[in-house]
Structures are given as C-alpha cells and as structure tokens.
Design an enzyme around this catalytic site. Structure first.
Site, PDB file in Angstrom:
ATOM      1  N   CYS A   1      -6.498 -12.218  -1.920  1.00  0.00           N
ATOM      2  CA  CYS A   1      -5.138 -12.142  -1.347  1.00  0.00           C
ATOM      3  C   CYS A   1      -4.976 -13.030  -0.115  1.00  0.00           C
ATOM      4  CB  CYS A   1      -4.778 -10.706  -1.026  1.00  0.00           C
ATOM      5  SG  CYS A   1      -4.690  -9.695  -2.522  1.00  0.00           S
TER       6      CYS A   1
ATOM      7  N   HIS B   1       1.183 -10.522   4.014  1.00  0.00           N
ATOM      8  CA  HIS B   1       0.819 -10.347   2.614  1.00  0.00           C
ATOM      9  C   HIS B   1       1.455  -9.059   2.090  1.00  0.00           C
ATOM     10  CE1 HIS B   1      -1.112 -10.060  -1.123  1.00  0.00           C
ATOM     11  NE2 HIS B   1      -1.897  -9.056  -0.766  1.00  0.00           N
TER      12      HIS B   1
ATOM     13  N   ASN C   1       2.378  -6.567  -5.599  1.00  0.00           N
ATOM     14  CA  ASN C   1       1.397  -7.415  -4.919  1.00  0.00           C
ATOM     15  C   ASN C   1       1.025  -8.575  -5.847  1.00  0.00           C
ATOM     16  OD1 ASN C   1      -0.890  -8.547  -3.768  1.00  0.00           O
ATOM     17  ND2 ASN C   1      -1.943  -6.597  -3.414  1.00  0.00           N
TER      18      ASN C   1
HETATM   19  N1  COA Z   1       0.503   7.773  -9.393  1.00  0.00           N
HETATM   20  C1  COA Z   1       0.366   9.083  -9.078  1.00  0.00           C
HETATM   21  N2  COA Z   1      -0.698   9.554  -8.425  1.00  0.00           N
HETATM   22  C2  COA Z   1      -1.667   8.691  -8.093  1.00  0.00           C
HETATM   23  C3  COA Z   1      -1.592   7.325  -8.409  1.00  0.00           C
HETATM   24  C4  COA Z   1      -0.450   6.888  -9.091  1.00  0.00           C
HETATM   25  N3  COA Z   1      -0.265   5.613  -9.436  1.00  0.00           N
HETATM   26  N4  COA Z   1      -2.686   6.722  -7.943  1.00  0.00           N
HETATM   27  C5  COA Z   1      -3.443   7.662  -7.367  1.00  0.00           C
HETATM   28  N5  COA Z   1      -2.825   8.868  -7.451  1.00  0.00           N
HETATM   29  C6  COA Z   1      -3.255  10.164  -6.942  1.00  0.00           C
HETATM   30  C7  COA Z   1      -4.739  10.225  -6.717  1.00  0.00           C
HETATM   31  O1  COA Z   1      -5.397  10.502  -7.919  1.00  0.00           O
HETATM   32  C8  COA Z   1      -4.838  11.332  -5.697  1.00  0.00           C
HETATM   33  O2  COA Z   1      -4.755  12.548  -6.371  1.00  0.00           O
HETATM   34  P1  COA Z   1      -5.600  13.838  -5.867  1.00  0.00           P
HETATM   35  O3  COA Z   1      -5.092  14.118  -4.486  1.00  0.00           O
HETATM   36  O4  COA Z   1      -5.251  14.869  -6.877  1.00  0.00           O
HETATM   37  O5  COA Z   1      -7.023  13.395  -5.893  1.00  0.00           O
HETATM   38  C9  COA Z   1      -3.569  11.181  -4.863  1.00  0.00           C
HETATM   39  O6  COA Z   1      -2.690  10.385  -5.662  1.00  0.00           O
HETATM   40  C10 COA Z   1      -3.814  10.491  -3.537  1.00  0.00           C
HETATM   41  O7  COA Z   1      -4.670   9.375  -3.785  1.00  0.00           O
HETATM   42  P2  COA Z   1      -5.148   8.433  -2.660  1.00  0.00           P
HETATM   43  O8  COA Z   1      -5.924   7.326  -3.240  1.00  0.00           O
HETATM   44  O9  COA Z   1      -5.763   9.242  -1.564  1.00  0.00           O
HETATM   45  O10 COA Z   1      -3.734   7.904  -2.157  1.00  0.00           O
HETATM   46  P3  COA Z   1      -3.397   7.044  -0.897  1.00  0.00           P
HETATM   47  O11 COA Z   1      -2.482   7.824  -0.033  1.00  0.00           O
HETATM   48  O12 COA Z   1      -4.602   6.435  -0.281  1.00  0.00           O
HETATM   49  O13 COA Z   1      -2.537   5.876  -1.550  1.00  0.00           O
HETATM   50  C11 COA Z   1      -2.805   3.589  -2.210  1.00  0.00           C
HETATM   51  C12 COA Z   1      -3.110   5.031  -2.532  1.00  0.00           C
HETATM   52  C13 COA Z   1      -3.458   2.720  -3.269  1.00  0.00           C
HETATM   53  C14 COA Z   1      -1.294   3.397  -2.266  1.00  0.00           C
HETATM   54  C15 COA Z   1      -3.313   3.240  -0.798  1.00  0.00           C
HETATM   55  O14 COA Z   1      -4.622   3.701  -0.628  1.00  0.00           O
HETATM   56  C16 COA Z   1      -3.256   1.781  -0.488  1.00  0.00           C
HETATM   57  O15 COA Z   1      -2.211   1.178  -0.462  1.00  0.00           O
HETATM   58  N6  COA Z   1      -4.418   1.180  -0.202  1.00  0.00           N
HETATM   59  C17 COA Z   1      -4.476  -0.248   0.051  1.00  0.00           C
HETATM   60  C18 COA Z   1      -4.297  -0.955  -1.239  1.00  0.00           C
HETATM   61  C19 COA Z   1      -4.202  -2.425  -1.088  1.00  0.00           C
HETATM   62  O16 COA Z   1      -3.608  -2.893  -0.173  1.00  0.00           O
HETATM   63  N7  COA Z   1      -4.790  -3.129  -2.046  1.00  0.00           N
HETATM   64  C20 COA Z   1      -4.694  -4.511  -2.150  1.00  0.00           C
HETATM   65  C21 COA Z   1      -5.285  -5.224  -0.998  1.00  0.00           C
HETATM   66  S1  COA Z   1      -4.977  -6.892  -1.200  1.00  0.00           S
END
Ligand code: COA
Length: 335
Positions: free
Chosen positions: A114, A262, A292
């Site tokens: 990215c 980004h 993204n």
């Molecule tokens: N839809 C519904 N539920 C989802 C899901 C989706 N697409 N993806 C994950 N979940 C669930 C998980 O299974 C988890 O369930 P649980 O509580 O029963 O275990 C719950 O949602 C929370 O998951 P978690 O991973 O803790 O969520 P989060 O608040 O960290 O949000 C992201 C997830 C991916 C949005 C976040 O971590 C994020 O944006 N991280 C950075 C990602 C990024 O920038 N990546 C690219 C970098 S270039």
C-alpha cells in the site's frame, strides 16, 4: 532551486462493475452496517471476466498522459507499483508498456504494497533529480477481487479491498519561476511484521513447487491479516512519517493545503487527523466508493482532487501511506 520532479498530469480508472456491501452480504456473513461502521466503505469496483490489471493501468495512464498533453512515446521510464501483478513474472508494467505501444521504454514493477505509490514516486524523483530521465510515468494498479476469499473465512479482509488504477506523469522542472514539484519524500519499512499482513502462496520457498492443491485447500493463497495490529501500527506510523517529512521540508502542518492519506480504513484516517488536529476540509476520501485499492488509492485520490478543482497550482499537498511489509511513507509537494 535545482531540478524538481513536477506532476504534470494525473489519471485514474476503475472497472465498471460495482459491488456493494449488500452484494458481499449475499456471499458471506457480513452486513452493510458492520462494514460502513468499521471502515467507511459502501462499495468497490471489481473487474469482469477478460479484464486484466494492465487494462486498468492503461486507462489511468492514458488519462494522465492526456492531462499532461504528452504522448506515451515521450516517456523515458514507466514504474508500476502493485501487490497484485498480472502474472508471477514479468511485472504488470510490461503488459502496460505493450498497450501503450512504446516497445523500448524501460519499465518495471515496484513492490511496497500500500506504500508502493509513494515509494515509486521517490524512485522517479531520484531518476529525475539525477538527470537520468526527464519524464517518468508512475502508476499504482491493483486487482484485489481475484485474490480475496469471498466466504465467511475471509470476510475480515475481503470487504476492505477493491480494484483500480491511478497514474501520474512526472517531468523535470528547472524553471526558477515555477516552484511546483516534489519537496521531500521519506520511506520506512519493518520486515519483522511481514507475516502480519501477507499472502503466503504461491511462494518460491515452497518446495518442490510454489503452489499445491494442499496450499489452496488450506487457503494460504488468500490474504491473512492481523487487523487490530495493522490498525495500531498505521495510526502511529502515519503521523510519525508525515511530520518527519514536513520537518525535512521545513514546513508546518498549517502550510499544507491538502492531506491525502492511503485509503485503508476511514477510521484510521479520522484517528490520524484527530491526533494531528487536521480539519476535515483539508482532506479527501474515496474509500466509500472504491474500498482499499492499495498502491492505486493515493494516485486515484490525487486525480480526484485535481479533476474536481479542489487543488490549484501552487498549493502544498502531503501524501501518506501505510501497508503490508510493514511499509510506510510520506511525500510533500507543491502542486
Ligand atoms: N463482517 C461482519 N463481522 C466481521 C467481519 C465482517 N466483514 N469481519 C470480522 N468480523 C467480526 C469478527 O469475526 C469479530 O467477531 P467476534 O467478536 O465474534 O470474534 C468482530 O467482527 C470484531 O473483529 P475484529 O477483527 O476485532 O474487528 P475490528 O474492530 O478490529 O475491525 C478491521 C476489523 C479489519 C476493520 C480493522 O481491524 C482494521 O481496519 N484494521 C486495519 C486494516 C487495514 O488497514 N488493512 C490494510 C492495510 S493497508
């Protein structure tokens, strides 16, 4: 003032097919509400059968060349940043070069995920400042849709990504009366976190072959991400490198007219802007429309800023990225 790399044209392109959050909810256990609340994404674009990454890169490049009022034949070099290459080798840039019909122009792919576009900008800047090249096309191009796990297992990653391409044409500017050009760029990387956001297979370290049915059954050809860790690092590293770059340019936050971040997650960018007390009107987002698009996100955003008239010549732009690697980078330039 010396030789500066000036952006003389921008362009972008996304495929026509729109995939909404509700469309994804038909394939996996997710909801529009969950996706919008956590990421700000409403929809993204996916390629259709027969479309190739280089096709997206070609359309974005043509738009950038048109804006720059140049023919592809006037380019000295093509750099294409991607983490989703059209083939294992050669790079997507070679397919783009063929489409642009510039059979002997040097081209290569750059892999910094990215942060790929900002890294590529730094390389192009080096070429231009050294006098080696006058005009360089820098492209960010991704096709994520064919590499994500569109089932419940992959839902944390799959909902984030979209396909698209963005391009800029850089030209050497030696005009003492025209201050436009790249002022500073700073790059960082941390390989100890390489496996926190990665796609493992196919990989040349798998013996005796790079991809097997077993690897596919284990879903190791799909991205793996430690979302919370990525989030934590992104909100720390992005302000850090942004301030470092402005400092190196002897600029203050108030001197910047437009901040381009980004587009990984709207919440990451809101958090970073809050920390730095950047007012909302000094930024632009496209993640709600495109998700993204990794290396393509920043040049797509820049093109939108230019084509909508948000940016006028003479203004100062800061661009900052964070991504897999981990890699993070920032550039500041006068438009
Ligand atoms: N839809 C519904 N539920 C989802 C899901 C989706 N697409 N993806 C994950 N979940 C669930 C998980 O299974 C988890 O369930 P649980 O509580 O029963 O275990 C719950 O949602 C929370 O998951 P978690 O991973 O803790 O969520 P989060 O608040 O960290 O949000 C992201 C997830 C991916 C949005 C976040 O971590 C994020 O944006 N991280 C950075 C990602 C990024 O920038 N990546 C690219 C970098 S270039």
């Amino acid at each position: 003032m010396g030789l500066r790399a000036k952006i003389i044209g921008t362009g972008m392109h996304v495929p026509d097919r729109v995939v909404t959050n509700d469309d994804l909810a038909k394939l996996m256990d997710t909801t529009d509400e969950w996706i919008q609340k956590r990421t700000g994404i409403r929809e993204r674009h996916y390629i259709e059968e027969g479309q190739q990454p280089a096709d997206l890169a070609y359309e974005a490049s043509k738009n950038a060349l048109r804006a720059a009022d140049l023919d592809a034949g006037q380019l000295d070099c093509i750099i294409l940043a991607t983490l989703s290459p059209q083939a294992d080798f050669p790079g997507t840039s070679f397919f783009l070069q063929e489409l642009l019909d510039v059979p002997e122009t040097p081209c290569f792919d750059l892999r910094a995920q990215c942060s790929g576009f900002v890294y590529a900008l730094a390389v192009a800047n080096g070429f231009i400042q050294s006098g080696m090249y006058q005009r360089v096309l820098v492209v960010g191009c991704e096709v994520h849709s064919t590499g994500i796990d569109l089932t419940d297992t992959g839902r944390d990653v799959a909902v984030l990504f979209g396909d698209g391409a963005g391009a800029v044409v850089l030209e050497a500017n030696a005009d003492e009366n025209d201050p436009a050009g790249l002022i500073e760029v700073r790059l960082h990387a941390e390989g100890k976190n390489a496996k926190k956001l990665w796609v493992e297979a196919p990989g040349s370290g798998f013996t005796p072959v790079r991809i097997t049915h077993e690897l596919i059954e284990q879903r190791r050809h799909f991205p793996y991400m430690e979302g919370r860790l990525v989030f934590k690092h992104a909100v720390t590293r992005m302000p850090e490198v942004l301030l470092e770059t402005l400092g190196a340019a002897s600029l203050k936050l108030e001197d910047v007219d437009l901040f381009l971040f980004h587009q990984a997650n709207l919440r990451i960018n809101e958090y970073v802007m809050g920390q730095l007390e950047i007012p909302a009107e000094k930024t632009l987002s496209n993640i709600h429309k495109f998700g993204n698009c990794s290396a393509a996100s920043i040049p797509m955003l820049l093109d939108e800023a230019v084509s909508t008239g948000l940016l006028s010549r003479g203004q100062v732009v800061s661009m900052t990225s964070f991504g897999s690697g981990f890699s993070w980078a920032s550039a500041v330039f006068r438009w």
